[in-house]
Scaffold this motif. Structure first.
Motif, mmCIF file in Angstrom:
data_model
loop_
_atom_site.group_PDB
_atom_site.id
_atom_site.type_symbol
_atom_site.label_atom_id
_atom_site.label_comp_id
_atom_site.label_asym_id
_atom_site.label_seq_id
_atom_site.Cartn_x
_atom_site.Cartn_y
_atom_site.Cartn_z
ATOM 1 N N GLN A 136 -33.545 -11.494 7.894
ATOM 2 C CA GLN A 136 -34.416 -12.488 7.265
ATOM 3 C C GLN A 136 -33.563 -13.486 6.478
ATOM 4 O O GLN A 136 -32.380 -13.251 6.230
ATOM 5 C CB GLN A 136 -35.413 -11.793 6.332
ATOM 6 N N LYS A 137 -34.164 -14.585 6.077
ATOM 7 C CA LYS A 137 -33.430 -15.619 5.342
ATOM 8 C C LYS A 137 -33.761 -15.619 3.855
ATOM 9 O O LYS A 137 -33.409 -16.551 3.136
ATOM 10 C CB LYS A 137 -33.751 -16.993 5.945
ATOM 11 N N ASP A 138 -34.430 -14.576 3.422
ATOM 12 C CA ASP A 138 -34.872 -14.513 2.033
ATOM 13 C C ASP A 138 -33.772 -13.986 1.118
ATOM 14 O O ASP A 138 -32.714 -13.554 1.567
ATOM 15 C CB ASP A 138 -36.113 -13.615 1.929
ATOM 16 N N ILE A 139 -34.044 -14.016 -0.188
ATOM 17 C CA ILE A 139 -33.100 -13.552 -1.207
ATOM 18 C C ILE A 139 -33.794 -12.529 -2.094
ATOM 19 O O ILE A 139 -34.999 -12.614 -2.345
ATOM 20 C CB ILE A 139 -32.608 -14.734 -2.076
ATOM 21 N N ALA A 162 -21.389 -6.085 -2.865
ATOM 22 C CA ALA A 162 -20.177 -6.825 -2.510
ATOM 23 C C ALA A 162 -19.641 -6.382 -1.154
ATOM 24 O O ALA A 162 -19.273 -7.216 -0.307
ATOM 25 C CB ALA A 162 -19.119 -6.634 -3.588
ATOM 26 N N ILE A 163 -19.602 -5.075 -0.923
ATOM 27 C CA ILE A 163 -19.090 -4.541 0.341
ATOM 28 C C ILE A 163 -19.941 -5.005 1.523
ATOM 29 O O ILE A 163 -19.421 -5.416 2.568
ATOM 30 C CB ILE A 163 -19.049 -3.000 0.298
ATOM 31 N N LYS A 164 -21.267 -4.967 1.333
ATOM 32 C CA LYS A 164 -22.188 -5.312 2.412
ATOM 33 C C LYS A 164 -22.510 -6.811 2.471
ATOM 34 O O LYS A 164 -23.218 -7.258 3.365
ATOM 35 C CB LYS A 164 -23.499 -4.529 2.251
ATOM 36 N N LYS A 165 -21.984 -7.561 1.503
ATOM 37 C CA LYS A 165 -22.219 -9.009 1.433
ATOM 38 C C LYS A 165 -23.729 -9.303 1.502
ATOM 39 O O LYS A 165 -24.207 -10.055 2.336
ATOM 40 C CB LYS A 165 -21.485 -9.734 2.555
ATOM 41 N N LEU A 166 -24.460 -8.708 0.579
ATOM 42 C CA LEU A 166 -25.921 -8.779 0.586
ATOM 43 C C LEU A 166 -26.453 -10.067 -0.044
ATOM 44 O O LEU A 166 -25.829 -10.635 -0.954
ATOM 45 C CB LEU A 166 -26.501 -7.578 -0.153
ATOM 46 N N LYS A 220 -29.613 -22.911 -9.400
ATOM 47 C CA LYS A 220 -29.705 -23.541 -8.073
ATOM 48 C C LYS A 220 -28.368 -23.454 -7.355
ATOM 49 O O LYS A 220 -28.303 -23.125 -6.160
ATOM 50 C CB LYS A 220 -30.139 -24.995 -8.195
ATOM 51 N N ARG A 221 -27.303 -23.736 -8.065
ATOM 52 C CA ARG A 221 -25.974 -23.664 -7.462
ATOM 53 C C ARG A 221 -25.684 -22.240 -6.978
ATOM 54 O O ARG A 221 -25.182 -22.035 -5.867
ATOM 55 C CB ARG A 221 -24.938 -24.089 -8.503
ATOM 56 N N THR A 222 -26.028 -21.269 -7.804
ATOM 57 C CA THR A 222 -25.806 -19.869 -7.452
ATOM 58 C C THR A 222 -26.670 -19.443 -6.280
ATOM 59 O O THR A 222 -26.201 -18.779 -5.346
ATOM 60 C CB THR A 222 -26.112 -18.980 -8.680
ATOM 61 N N THR A 223 -27.941 -19.818 -6.315
ATOM 62 C CA THR A 223 -28.873 -19.448 -5.249
ATOM 63 C C THR A 223 -28.482 -20.086 -3.922
ATOM 64 O O THR A 223 -28.573 -19.454 -2.861
ATOM 65 C CB THR A 223 -30.310 -19.855 -5.633
ATOM 66 N N ASP A 224 -28.043 -21.338 -3.958
ATOM 67 C CA ASP A 224 -27.623 -22.029 -2.738
ATOM 68 C C ASP A 224 -26.464 -21.309 -2.060
ATOM 69 O O ASP A 224 -26.362 -21.282 -0.834
ATOM 70 C CB ASP A 224 -27.238 -23.473 -3.045
ATOM 71 N N LYS A 225 -25.578 -20.731 -2.861
ATOM 72 C CA LYS A 225 -24.452 -19.985 -2.299
ATOM 73 C C LYS A 225 -24.957 -18.797 -1.483
ATOM 74 O O LYS A 225 -24.460 -18.510 -0.394
ATOM 75 C CB LYS A 225 -23.524 -19.497 -3.416
ATOM 76 N N VAL A 226 -25.954 -18.096 -2.032
ATOM 77 C CA VAL A 226 -26.499 -16.933 -1.331
ATOM 78 C C VAL A 226 -27.228 -17.373 -0.065
ATOM 79 O O VAL A 226 -27.087 -16.756 0.994
ATOM 80 C CB VAL A 226 -27.440 -16.131 -2.246
ATOM 81 N N LYS A 230 -22.936 -16.772 1.476
ATOM 82 C CA LYS A 230 -21.695 -16.496 0.750
ATOM 83 C C LYS A 230 -21.726 -15.193 -0.036
ATOM 84 O O LYS A 230 -20.866 -14.935 -0.874
ATOM 85 C CB LYS A 230 -21.376 -17.673 -0.170
ATOM 86 N N GLY A 231 -22.732 -14.383 0.222
ATOM 87 C CA GLY A 231 -22.764 -13.063 -0.388
ATOM 88 C C GLY A 231 -23.391 -13.033 -1.766
ATOM 89 O O GLY A 231 -23.900 -14.037 -2.264
ATOM 90 N N PRO A 232 -23.352 -11.868 -2.413
ATOM 91 C CA PRO A 232 -24.023 -11.680 -3.709
ATOM 92 C C PRO A 232 -23.414 -12.540 -4.811
ATOM 93 O O PRO A 232 -22.221 -12.834 -4.807
ATOM 94 C CB PRO A 232 -23.817 -10.197 -3.993
ATOM 95 N N GLN A 233 -24.277 -12.915 -5.750
ATOM 96 C CA GLN A 233 -23.859 -13.744 -6.881
ATOM 97 C C GLN A 233 -24.382 -13.116 -8.166
ATOM 98 O O GLN A 233 -25.468 -12.544 -8.198
ATOM 99 C CB GLN A 233 -24.420 -15.165 -6.751
#
Length: 326
Positions: A136-139, A162-166, A220-226, A230-233
């Motif tokens: 899915q594309k959700d967070i 971090a390991i699973k890049k969730l 927003k900057r953090t959420t956009d990364k996910v 780009k993995g967990p923030q």
């Protein structure tokens, strides 16, 4: 930042403030019935949730903490059902059995708040794993406080994410206290929570949680990364609660925090800061802001009236929808 966005933020932060302050008022008087559950209010630290509300999407998931009214409302939770829940009524979001610390609304993927410090963290990470497995594309958004980083599950969950890049955003509201204990008696003197999260392997940052425009940009900057894979923030917000740890009163008389400290943070009020900014840059917005406040006050008042009239759960529902873990 565009004016329309500022007004959205204004609406969100005033709505949370109005709800929390009305709960405090009604809790103390008991004129509209008795709230039998403990309450943990977020008056003074609403900026994080208010900004989050403009960034999250309906299909995203979120889990909150014991101080979770703001998280619930920010994710789109139903106000009428939240107030009814606090009064223990059958139309409450948890059937009148959860109270203030156990709020849930699956219609907007708000997966619940919890009374156990830190327990929201693995739940949110589990949801993020599910999102990844289902492609899915959700967070998954995980709210936590500074006290939760002292729990073992904090390290385990961030390590796994971090390991699973969730696809998960950890939102830490650092209000300096765990009940009455300041950071200095709970954590090493030079510890930086954001850097601690980074050392575990999660991309981390820090932001002033008392400036809602900065909070919005940082989230927003953090959420956009996910969202871009780009993995967990992890993001730490410095903030401050006005009222007592648990309850509707002010507790500065207990001596665990000084009057000077309290006033320092009170003067950083994120709501007033935003209001002053809007009126300074767009003075013609005064009547519009007044209407936003009036509409919200009416909405909140109606929710309390509905809760007062609502019925309590019947005895035959006592053991319905009750779960236990061991």
């Amino acid at each position: 930042m565009k004016l329309d966005l500022k007004k959205k933020l204004y609406n969100n932060i005033f709505r949370i403030r109005a709800v929390e302050e009305e709960i405090a008022k009604k809790y103390k008087t008991g004129k509209d019935g008795i709230m039998r559950c403990p309450i943990h209010l977020s008056s003074g630290q609403e900026a994080v949730a208010a900004a989050f509300s403009t960034i999250t999407k309906k299909k995203d998931y979120a889990v909150g903490t014991h101080r979770g009214h703001a998280h619930y409302l920010a994710k789109g939770g139903n106000l009428d059902r939240m107030i009814a829940e606090i009064y223990g009524k059958k139309n409450g979001c948890s059937g009148g059995k959860g109270g203030s610390m156990h709020l849930i609304d699956l219609n907007v993927n708000f997966m619940g708040t919890t009374a156990i410090v830190g327990s929201s963290i693995p739940i949110g990470v589990g949801i993020a794993l599910s999102i990844k497995i289902k492609k899915q594309k959700d967070i998954s958004f995980v709210f936590l406080g500074d006290g939760a980083v002292e729990s073992g599950v904090f390290y385990e969950s961030l390590n796994f994410a971090a390991i699973k890049k969730l696809p998960v955003v950890f939102i830490c509201e650092n209000n300096l206290y765990s009940v009455y204990s300041p950071l200095k008696v709970r954590q090493p003197k030079k510890r930086n929570i954001a850097k601690l999260a980074a050392s575990i392997g999660v991309d981390s940052s820090y932001c002033d949680g008392m400036d809602i425009m900065k909070v919005y940009k940082a989230l927003k900057r953090t959420t956009d990364k996910v969202r871009t894979g780009k993995g967990p923030q992890f993001i730490e917000f410095s903030t401050y609660r006005w009222r007592e740890h648990c309850g509707p009163h002010y507790d500065n008389d207990l001596g665990y925090r000084t009057k000077k400290e309290f006033n320092f943070w009170k003067n950083k009020d994120p709501f007033l800061k935003l209001k002053k900014h809007i009126l300074k840059t767009s003075p013609q917005q005064k009547k519009i802001l007044e209407k936003i406040e009036d509409d919200i006050i009416k909405e909140v008042d109606n929710s309390f009236k509905k809760a007062k009239k609502a019925k309590f759960p019947s005895k035959n529902t006592l053991f319905k929808d009750i779960y236990a873990q061991r």
